[in-house]
Design a protein around this motif. Structure first.
Motif, PDB file in Angstrom:
ATOM      1  N   GLU B  41       0.834  -1.213   0.000  1.00 61.23           N
ATOM      2  CA  GLU B  41       0.000   0.000   0.000  1.00 61.23           C
ATOM      3  C   GLU B  41       0.865   1.258   0.000  1.00 61.23           C
ATOM      4  OE1 GLU B  41      -2.423  -0.756   3.386  1.00 61.23           O
ATOM      5  OE2 GLU B  41      -3.848  -1.985   2.248  1.00 61.23           O
ATOM      6  N   ARG B  42       1.977   1.216   0.744  1.00 60.54           N
ATOM      7  CA  ARG B  42       2.849   2.392   0.826  1.00 60.54           C
ATOM      8  C   ARG B  42       3.543   2.703  -0.498  1.00 60.54           C
ATOM      9  NH1 ARG B  42       6.084   2.161   6.558  1.00 60.54           N
ATOM     10  NH2 ARG B  42       4.237   2.155   7.867  1.00 60.54           N
ATOM     11  N   HIS B  43       3.888   1.663  -1.235  1.00 57.18           N
ATOM     12  CA  HIS B  43       4.723   1.878  -2.424  1.00 57.18           C
ATOM     13  C   HIS B  43       3.997   1.696  -3.753  1.00 57.18           C
ATOM     14  CE1 HIS B  43       8.453   2.400  -0.208  1.00 57.18           C
ATOM     15  NE2 HIS B  43       8.012   1.475   0.609  1.00 57.18           N
ATOM     16  N   GLN B  44       2.736   1.275  -3.716  1.00 57.60           N
ATOM     17  CA  GLN B  44       2.051   0.964  -4.981  1.00 57.60           C
ATOM     18  C   GLN B  44       1.911   2.192  -5.891  1.00 57.60           C
ATOM     19  OE1 GLN B  44      -1.582  -0.753  -3.321  1.00 57.60           O
ATOM     20  NE2 GLN B  44      -2.742   1.072  -3.854  1.00 57.60           N
ATOM     21  N   GLY B  45       1.694   3.360  -5.301  1.00 57.15           N
ATOM     22  CA  GLY B  45       1.537   4.578  -6.108  1.00 57.15           C
ATOM     23  C   GLY B  45       2.806   4.905  -6.874  1.00 57.15           C
ATOM     24  N   GLY B  46       3.929   4.882  -6.171  1.00 56.32           N
ATOM     25  CA  GLY B  46       5.219   5.202  -6.797  1.00 56.32           C
ATOM     26  C   GLY B  46       5.586   4.208  -7.873  1.00 56.32           C
ATOM     27  N   VAL B  47       5.413   2.928  -7.546  1.00 60.69           N
ATOM     28  CA  VAL B  47       5.752   1.878  -8.523  1.00 60.69           C
ATOM     29  C   VAL B  47       4.824   1.985  -9.734  1.00 60.69           C
ATOM     30  CG1 VAL B  47       5.719  -0.631  -8.912  1.00 60.69           C
ATOM     31  CG2 VAL B  47       6.766   0.276  -6.852  1.00 60.69           C
ATOM     32  N   ALA B  48       3.536   2.221  -9.473  1.00 61.83           N
ATOM     33  CA  ALA B  48       2.567   2.296 -10.579  1.00 61.83           C
ATOM     34  C   ALA B  48       2.884   3.469 -11.506  1.00 61.83           C
ATOM     35  CB  ALA B  48       1.158   2.419 -10.027  1.00 61.83           C
ATOM     36  N   SER B  49       3.191   4.646 -10.939  1.00 62.69           N
ATOM     37  CA  SER B  49       3.441   5.798 -11.824  1.00 62.69           C
ATOM     38  C   SER B  49       4.702   5.571 -12.655  1.00 62.69           C
ATOM     39  CB  SER B  49       3.527   7.100 -11.028  1.00 62.69           C
ATOM     40  OG  SER B  49       4.604   7.059 -10.163  1.00 62.69           O
ATOM     41  N   PHE B  50       5.650   4.802 -12.118  1.00 64.70           N
ATOM     42  CA  PHE B  50       6.867   4.453 -12.850  1.00 64.70           C
ATOM     43  C   PHE B  50       6.524   3.474 -13.982  1.00 64.70           C
ATOM     44  CE2 PHE B  50      11.003   1.882 -12.592  1.00 64.70           C
ATOM     45  CZ  PHE B  50      11.663   2.730 -13.451  1.00 64.70           C
ATOM     46  N   ILE B  51       5.792   2.417 -13.631  1.00 64.99           N
ATOM     47  CA  ILE B  51       5.400   1.395 -14.620  1.00 64.99           C
ATOM     48  C   ILE B  51       4.546   2.015 -15.732  1.00 64.99           C
ATOM     49  CG2 ILE B  51       3.998  -0.725 -14.953  1.00 64.99           C
ATOM     50  CD1 ILE B  51       6.513  -1.314 -13.382  1.00 64.99           C
ATOM     51  N   TRP B  52       3.620   2.889 -15.327  1.00 65.95           N
ATOM     52  CA  TRP B  52       2.688   3.511 -16.288  1.00 65.95           C
ATOM     53  C   TRP B  52       3.444   4.243 -17.390  1.00 65.95           C
ATOM     54  CZ3 TRP B  52      -0.308   0.843 -13.448  1.00 65.95           C
ATOM     55  CH2 TRP B  52      -1.686   0.842 -13.595  1.00 65.95           C
ATOM     56  N   ARG B  53       4.602   4.820 -17.021  1.00 67.95           N
ATOM     57  CA  ARG B  53       5.356   5.585 -18.015  1.00 67.95           C
ATOM     58  C   ARG B  53       6.183   4.692 -18.937  1.00 67.95           C
ATOM     59  NH1 ARG B  53       3.596  10.483 -19.325  1.00 67.95           N
ATOM     60  NH2 ARG B  53       2.837  11.522 -17.486  1.00 67.95           N
ATOM     61  N   ILE B  54       6.492   3.470 -18.478  1.00 74.46           N
ATOM     62  CA  ILE B  54       7.339   2.595 -19.304  1.00 74.46           C
ATOM     63  C   ILE B  54       6.503   1.668 -20.179  1.00 74.46           C
ATOM     64  CG2 ILE B  54       9.155   0.834 -19.271  1.00 74.46           C
ATOM     65  CD1 ILE B  54      10.034   1.901 -16.576  1.00 74.46           C
ATOM     66  N   VAL B  55       5.451   1.099 -19.593  1.00 73.81           N
ATOM     67  CA  VAL B  55       4.650   0.089 -20.310  1.00 73.81           C
ATOM     68  C   VAL B  55       3.504   0.772 -21.057  1.00 73.81           C
ATOM     69  CG1 VAL B  55       3.256  -2.002 -20.029  1.00 73.81           C
ATOM     70  CG2 VAL B  55       5.255  -1.647 -18.578  1.00 73.81           C
ATOM     71  N   PRO B  56       3.505   0.724 -22.375  1.00 67.47           N
ATOM     72  CA  PRO B  56       2.462   1.441 -23.113  1.00 67.47           C
ATOM     73  C   PRO B  56       1.081   0.779 -23.049  1.00 67.47           C
ATOM     74  CG  PRO B  56       4.389   1.015 -24.479  1.00 67.47           C
ATOM     75  CD  PRO B  56       4.501   0.160 -23.276  1.00 67.47           C
ATOM     76  N   ASP B  57       1.045  -0.546 -22.955  1.00 71.60           N
ATOM     77  CA  ASP B  57      -0.239  -1.230 -22.990  1.00 71.60           C
ATOM     78  C   ASP B  57      -0.899  -1.194 -21.614  1.00 71.60           C
ATOM     79  OD1 ASP B  57      -2.398  -2.859 -23.271  1.00 71.60           O
ATOM     80  OD2 ASP B  57      -1.322  -4.519 -24.197  1.00 71.60           O
ATOM     81  N   ARG B  58      -2.076  -0.565 -21.555  1.00 75.93           N
ATOM     82  CA  ARG B  58      -2.707  -0.391 -20.248  1.00 75.93           C
ATOM     83  C   ARG B  58      -3.146  -1.715 -19.626  1.00 75.93           C
ATOM     84  NH1 ARG B  58      -8.749   1.685 -21.095  1.00 75.93           N
ATOM     85  NH2 ARG B  58      -9.103   0.925 -23.190  1.00 75.93           N
TER      86      ARG B  58
END
Lengths: 114, 192
Positions: B41-58
């Protein structure tokens, strides 16, 4: 556009945008882990069991060779002296069991690599 | 459930939520999955915003995020605390995301921002600038987008980024400079 302005835009755009993960994301992760853990247990048991059976089969095979070639003369000590009779039958059974356990571990390990 | 049991459980959950990262890691290693859930829960936001920028397929993004935390749980005993836990997580996230992008050989131009919601100022000018910036960022390679996100969004130092992506600091500086000049050129051309 100067570098400072671009940096400010990038800080704001990249820094303040938060993706929305579906509700209960963390809980779903732990549920998946719980599933992995439950599949892990047969491997944890089967692998050492396979190794132990294999080692036992190897030791008995070696003993069989020593007894067969006459390097060891089995003493007349009750049930112990019977080993020479059941060794030939026990060996293939042990090797087969070890093989089956090893195959089972391998197949389970295909899903669980912890 | 007895009232005192409920109180004890609530107290336990509050302690878990407020626990330090080191405590949560130790408790996870001891088998406490609730502690790991709090770490996620603490790190999901940071990891997600990082992943969102690298992986194009939603459709891939949330799956990759889950994969990152499962790998973190699997390898948690290898985390020695030399770097911040978040840096260690970003290392896993980087490897997982880049490996997927390389495997899929995805079209970098197709970059869907529909799941990204901003909390920033939504003035017309800002929205227009954000759209232009998103379009420009989408033309960068996944590696460039990831490194840019670590630097600007996660506020990682050059050395931390170098450790995360396993490249020399000099290379990171060059990639950042190259990405910035590409973005600048693209924005200037659009705004002209």
């Amino acid at each position: 556009m100067n570098d400072d302005r671009l940096d400010a835009h990038l800080d704001r755009r990249l820094g303040h945008v938060q993706p929305v993960l579906s509700a209960g994301f963390a809980h779903r992760v732990t549920l998946r882990i719980a599933g992995i853990r439950s599949r892990t247990s047969p491997v944890a048991v089967a692998l050492p069991a396979g190794v132990a059976l294999g080692a036992l089969a190897l030791a008995l095979g070696f003993l069989q060779i020593l007894v067969g070639t006459g390097y060891i003369v089995m003493p007349e000590l009750g049930w112990l002296s019977q080993i020479r009779h059941w060794l030939p039958a026990a060996l293939p059974a042990l090797v087969a069991a070890a093989g089956l356990v090893a195959i089972d571990s391998f197949l389970s390990g295909k899903h669980v690599d912890r | 459930m007895q009232p005192d049991q409920g109180g004890a459980r609530r107290r336990d959950m509050t302690e878990t939520v407020e626990a330090t990262e080191a405590t949560l890691i130790a408790r996870t290693l001891a088998g406490d999955m609730r502690a790991f859930e709090v770490l996620v829960e603490r790190h999901q936001g940071g990891v997600a915003s990082f992943i969102w920028r690298i992986v194009p397929d939603r459709l891939d993004r949330e799956e990759v995020c889950q994969e990152v935390f499962i790998k973190a749980w699997r390898n948690l005993n290898r985390f020695k605390g030399d770097a911040a836990f978040s840096t260690w997580l970003y290392t896993i996230a980087w490897r997982t995301a880049i490996s997927l992008v390389r495997k899929r050989r995805v079209d970098y131009e197709v970059f869907d921002e529909s799941l990204v919601h901003g909390t920033e100022d939504r003035g017309a000018e800002t929205v227009e600038m954000n759209d232009l910036l998103d379009d420009a960022i989408a033309t960068l390679s996944p590696e460039e987008r990831g490194i840019l996100t670590l630097f600007h969004a996660r506020e990682c130092t050059i050395e931390e980024i170098a450790a995360i992506v396993d490249r020399p600091s000099g290379t990171i500086k060059s990639i950042l400079a190259r990405s910035r000049s590409k973005l600048k050129a693209q924005l200037e051309e659009t705004l002209r």
